[in-house]
Design an enzyme around this catalytic site. Structure first.
Site, PDB file in Angstrom:
ATOM      1  N   ARG A   1      -5.294 -71.078  43.341  1.00 51.19           N
ATOM      2  CA  ARG A   1      -4.305 -72.382  43.078  1.00 51.19           C
ATOM      3  C   ARG A   1      -3.138 -72.294  43.601  1.00 51.19           C
ATOM      4  NH1 ARG A   1      -3.922 -75.608  37.217  1.00 51.19           N
ATOM      5  NH2 ARG A   1      -3.161 -73.544  36.532  1.00 51.19           N
TER       6      ARG A   1
ATOM      7  N   ASP B   1       1.758 -72.177  28.532  1.00 52.89           N
ATOM      8  CA  ASP B   1       2.194 -72.163  29.954  1.00 52.89           C
ATOM      9  C   ASP B   1       2.670 -73.764  30.236  1.00 52.89           C
ATOM     10  OD1 ASP B   1      -0.152 -74.212  30.168  1.00 52.89           O
ATOM     11  OD2 ASP B   1      -1.267 -72.774  31.468  1.00 52.89           O
TER      12      ASP B   1
END
Length: 546
Positions: A156, A438
């Site tokens: 990613r 996150d």
């Protein structure tokens, strides 16, 4: 092009990544697509301005009706290694070598190798992470399975809103995702393909089919340059934005030769409502800790539509990440409670028809794989076509009812402040109250605080209004509580800086589109990374590599 010198301690990694050939490849890749990157970012601004000026709401596009109505087209079938990916490990920042190695040793079917949400993109972290991926792909870690038998790497890169400050091409900072993607493909693409294990990607924060078209053009160009067959690259697009939810079929269509499907998650997607419509009273998003979950109409409709869309076109549909952490004692009540909670939420996704999802805690891999085995048959659920689903624009735009609690306000403030603090420490995620946090949870947290201040929302607890004064007081309270955990003067100073930066973000007149963009462009963050480097470096900086 101009590249900054290596971060202290990573001279060898830097040397192996930035060969003359890889730099020439990066330069050509970025030069070829830099203008198109700017265009898709300008398109985002244009669409947002149109929504603000007209008070319009998004809907399914009339101009692409022919794509949605054509029953015949399909995405190309995915390779065998992607057909059965029930449980991936999420938020796996590859710069964390110890966790990266443990994940490669695990029984997970895939790893979300994350340069985005779970990673803080300091120069050190990017170089270390990229080199760790290089080592894994080329079997340079001892006592690990061969890359063809290890969990498949789902790489990613950063999203389009991120830049790489340390690389200038034609006088401009390089787009972060092209920096990551280019180096990953140059060093690992062919080896992954030869071992039938990639190259596979996650694409973050895509907002329109035009952005999917850009990625497809990048894939075609890259495969040609590296001598790979068309369709070698496969990518899963994360539908993290309300506007993209109305263009899911078009996104699949643009990537039909390179699609590995779509992914749905809860917090970035929910935050996008504040991003696009947060100043409108009708889109006041209630306390996420009490009123926002995947069972609510707007999120359930989004997940159902995503599964239906993917399976109709032969693409895989994956769910979000379980962020809860299992307590260490398997016989304890907290362990049973957490496992039961994760099981209930993930069973909801399985019954909706998803083909896989992510967990953060490696201890959850086996229980979740057993859950899939118990409730599904075969490698995936592509046969679940969800003919029962009919999703309207009203379903996707229906805000859940509910108010704001003092607990929810405090929780959002804590997550926001601690995330900024983590970034100033060079970390992309942290642990708080039994789960991993996150940039996705930081995004929804700061979005809600900004919106509640903007609409002067009353608390359910005592009818106080969420105001600048109240938020400032609660941030001060939190800072005092957390000071006890600071083990140095510098850590205490960093915490105060994080609190000040979070307050600045939630008080801005105009909503900053992404908290990560704000941080990566902010002088405080940049200087904090410079200070970290200078403290560990005893020699003069070498000249920039050309």
């Amino acid at each position: 092009m101009e590249l900054s010198p290596p971060p202290p301690g990573l001279e060898e990694e830097y040397k192996s990544l930035f060969s003359t050939r890889s730099l020439l490849f990066l330069q050509e890749l970025i030069s070829t697509f830099d203008e198109e990157v700017d265009q898709v970012l300008q398109l985002r601004i244009s669409r947002k301005a149109h929504l603000d000026l007209t008070a319009d709401l998004p809907s399914f596009l009339e101009s692409t009706t022919h794509i949605r109505r054509d029953p015949l087209w399909r995405v190309l079938p995915v390779p065998p290694r992607l057909q059965r990916r029930h449980v991936d490990i999420g938020d796996l920042a590859p710069c964390d070598t110890q966790r990266f190695v443990k994940a490669l040793q695990s029984s997970a079917q895939g790893l979300q190798v994350d340069f985005d949400d779970g990673n803080c993109p300091t120069y050190y972290n990017q170089i270390k992470g990229l080199h760790n991926v290089f080592k894994a792909v080329h079997n340079q870690f001892p006592n690990l399975p061969h890359i063809s038998h290890a969990p498949v790497l789902m790489l990613r890169p950063r999203a389009w809103n991120m830049v790489e400050h340390n690389l200038m091409v034609a006088g401009k900072e390089a787009p972060g995702p092209l920096f990551d993607f280019g180096l990953l493909m140059f060093h690992c693409g062919k080896t992954l393909f030869e071992n039938k294990s990639g190259p596979f990607f996650y694409l973050s924060k895509v907002e329109s089919f035009m952005e999917a078209r850009l990625w497809n053009n990048i894939f075609v160009w890259t495969q040609h340059k590296l001598g790979l067959p068309l369709g070698s690259i496969k990518a899963t697009v994360l539908i993290e934005n309300i506007l993209a939810a109305f263009e899911m079929e078009e996104i699949l269509y643009e990537l039909r030769d390179h699609s590995a499907g779509l992914n749905c998650g809860i917090w970035d997607y929910s935050a996008s409502f504040v991003n696009k419509f947060g100043h409108r009273q009708d889109f006041l998003l209630p306390d996420r800790s009490k009123y926002v979950n995947m069972e609510k109409r707007f999120l359930r409709s989004y997940m159902d539509l995503l599964v239906q869309t993917c399976h109709r076109r032969g693409a895989l549909a994956t769910g979000g990440m379980a962020a809860l952490l299992l307590p260490p004692d398997p016989l304890s009540d907290p362990h049973s409670t957490v496992l039961a909670t994760v099981t209930r939420l993930k069973l909801l996704e399985i019954k909706a028809g998803v083909d896989g999802f992510m967990v953060y805690d490696l201890s959850l891999i086996e229980p979740m794989q057993k859950l899939f085995k118990l409730h599904t048959e075969g490698d995936n659920q592509l046969h679940q076509l969800r003919h029962d689903v009919t999703v309207t624009p009203e379903d996707l735009l229906s805000m859940p009812l509910g108010g704001v609690t003092l607990y929810g306000l405090k929780y959002n403030i804590a997550v926001g402040v601690l995330f900024v603090n983590a970034w100033l420490s060079g970390k992309g995620h942290f642990f708080y109250r039994g789960q991993v946090e996150d940039s996705a949870t930081a995004e929804i947290s700061r979005s809600q605080v900004w919106q509640w201040i903007r609409h002067q929302t009353q608390l359910e607890d005592d009818s106080r209004v969420v105001s600048r004064r109240l938020v400032t007081e609660l941030i001060m309270e939190l800072t005092m509580e957390l000071k006890a955990l600071c083990h140095s003067v510098r850590a205490e100073q960093r915490l105060h800086t994080a609190a000040d930066m979070f307050l600045e973000v939630v008080l801005k007149r105009d909503f900053p589109e992404f908290i990560t963009t704000y941080l990566i462009q902010d002088h405080t963050f940049l200087s904090s990374q410079h200070t970290e480097q200078m403290e560990t470096q005893n020699t003069d900086l070498p000249q920039a590599k050309l």
